[in-house]
Enzyme design. Structure first.
Site, PDB file in Angstrom:
ATOM      1  N   LYS A  15      -6.852  19.534   7.586  1.00 47.36           N
ATOM      2  CA  LYS A  15      -7.559  19.876   8.355  1.00 47.36           C
ATOM      3  C   LYS A  15      -7.185  19.604   9.879  1.00 47.36           C
ATOM      4  CE  LYS A  15     -11.942  18.837   6.168  1.00 47.36           C
ATOM      5  NZ  LYS A  15     -13.484  18.325   5.559  1.00 47.36           N
TER       6      LYS A  15
ATOM      7  N   PRO B  87     -14.896  22.393  11.087  1.00 46.67           N
ATOM      8  CA  PRO B  87     -13.764  22.947  10.696  1.00 46.67           C
ATOM      9  C   PRO B  87     -13.489  22.251   9.543  1.00 46.67           C
ATOM     10  CG  PRO B  87     -13.429  22.313  13.136  1.00 46.67           C
ATOM     11  CD  PRO B  87     -14.746  21.766  12.602  1.00 46.67           C
ATOM     12  N   GLU B  88     -13.604  23.235   8.244  1.00 40.43           N
ATOM     13  CA  GLU B  88     -12.379  22.712   7.421  1.00 40.43           C
ATOM     14  C   GLU B  88     -11.354  23.964   6.977  1.00 40.43           C
ATOM     15  OE1 GLU B  88     -15.936  22.815   3.628  1.00 40.43           O
ATOM     16  OE2 GLU B  88     -16.935  22.519   5.448  1.00 40.43           O
TER      17      GLU B  88
ATOM     18  N   ARG C   4     -24.002  12.504   2.838  1.00 39.99           N
ATOM     19  CA  ARG C   4     -23.713  14.318   3.139  1.00 39.99           C
ATOM     20  C   ARG C   4     -24.508  14.730   2.845  1.00 39.99           C
ATOM     21  NH1 ARG C   4     -19.302  15.355   5.622  1.00 39.99           N
ATOM     22  NH2 ARG C   4     -19.989  16.268   6.560  1.00 39.99           N
TER      23      ARG C   4
ATOM     24  N   ARG D 234     -18.514  16.936  20.671  1.00 43.99           N
ATOM     25  CA  ARG D 234     -18.921  15.690  20.380  1.00 43.99           C
ATOM     26  C   ARG D 234     -18.036  14.394  20.946  1.00 43.99           C
ATOM     27  NH1 ARG D 234     -21.966  15.786  14.781  1.00 43.99           N
ATOM     28  NH2 ARG D 234     -22.525  13.176  14.960  1.00 43.99           N
TER      29      ARG D 234
END
Length: 244
Positions: free
Chosen positions: A36, A2-3, A233, A86
């Site tokens: 976020k 989620p951004e 990234r 996770r």
DNA sequence: ATTCGGACCTGAAAGC
DNA sequence: TGCTTTCAGGTCCGAA
């Protein structure tokens, strides 16, 4: 996962569903987003703060599964399920949210061009992609949307901020707003784990131009999309449309 | 100031 | 069919 667009989607849906409900004798008065973070405010001035990190889900009346970490039950029998495969995500109960909301830059959807240019001046020695993802500089943009924004603006992710022209800075500014708004319209991007507060996938995946598309043809020029590690990234870009 | 690698965890997909 | 490696929407920390 989620951004900003994903958390914003969840926020809007939850606001409609849970404001006014009671949880352990406290009434929910508001549902908000900062960066976020998703924030649920209560009538006694306490709040619940969530960070979904990579695989968190907040689903209204969601059926518990093996990745369910917590279920919040409302007094009317409905509930809110927090899943996180996770386990990077977290939630906490706080008396005030001031501390939790500190340390973020301006919201990506609210920042004005002048402030963005000031930031570019201050951080002129860094690379544009890591800067767009730096929550202390601008809040809400993550890996998917930084890639998509830079493709739309035709800027290479490794560009040093100090080399950006006025016109290029404007293109970045313009596309930050444009891409994030469009992604909210489509209720975010589901690559794998993301679900909205109704348990549905987001529809923005089919609009992605570069993220996750290594080796595929650029929709503008046909060149092969590249992937390169930048700041740990994966950066995706078109080497022809986004020259260095 | 900036960049890098690793840490936190799990699971799906790809490679051999 | 395995077994191993790589990768993942985020952030934090310590070392170069």
């Amino acid at each position: 996962m989620p951004e900003l667009p994903e958390v914003e989607t969840i926020k809007r849906q939850l606001a409609r569903k849970v404001i006014g409900k009671k949880l352990r004798n406290r009434k929910i008065t508001n549902v908000r987003r900062r960066a976020k973070l998703l924030i649920i405010d209560f009538s006694d001035n306490s709040s619940l703060i969530f960070h979904l990190k990579l695989t968190g889900q907040l689903i209204f009346n969601g059926k518990p599964s093996s990745s369910t970490r917590k279920v919040f039950y409302f007094e009317d029998g409905s509930h809110l399920t927090f899943n996180d495969a996770r386990k990077f995500g977290w939630w906490k109960k706080v008396k005030g949210t001031k501390r939790a909301e500190e340390g973020f830059g301006p919201e990506a959807l609210e920042v004005d061009f002048k402030s963005l240019k000031t930031l570019f001046k201050k951080r002129s020695n860094t690379k544009i992609k890591p800067l767009l993802m730096d929550q202390k500089s601008i809040a809400g943009i993550g890996n998917i949307y930084s890639n998509e924004i830079l493709f739309a603006a035709r800027i290479h992710p490794l560009r040093q901020v100090k080399t950006l022209s006025e016109k290029e800075a404007w293109q970045i500014f313009h596309n930050v707003k444009k891409i994030l708004k469009k992604a909210i319209q489509y209720r975010g991007t589901t690559e794998q784990y993301y679900r909205d507060a109704c348990g549905q996938e987001g529809d923005y995946l089919k609009l992605l131009k570069v993220y996750g598309r290594e080796g595929k043809k650029c929709s503008r020029c046909g060149a092969a999309i590249k992937r390169e590690k930048i700041g740990g990234r994966s950066a995706y870009f078109c080497p022809k449309c986004q020259p260095l």
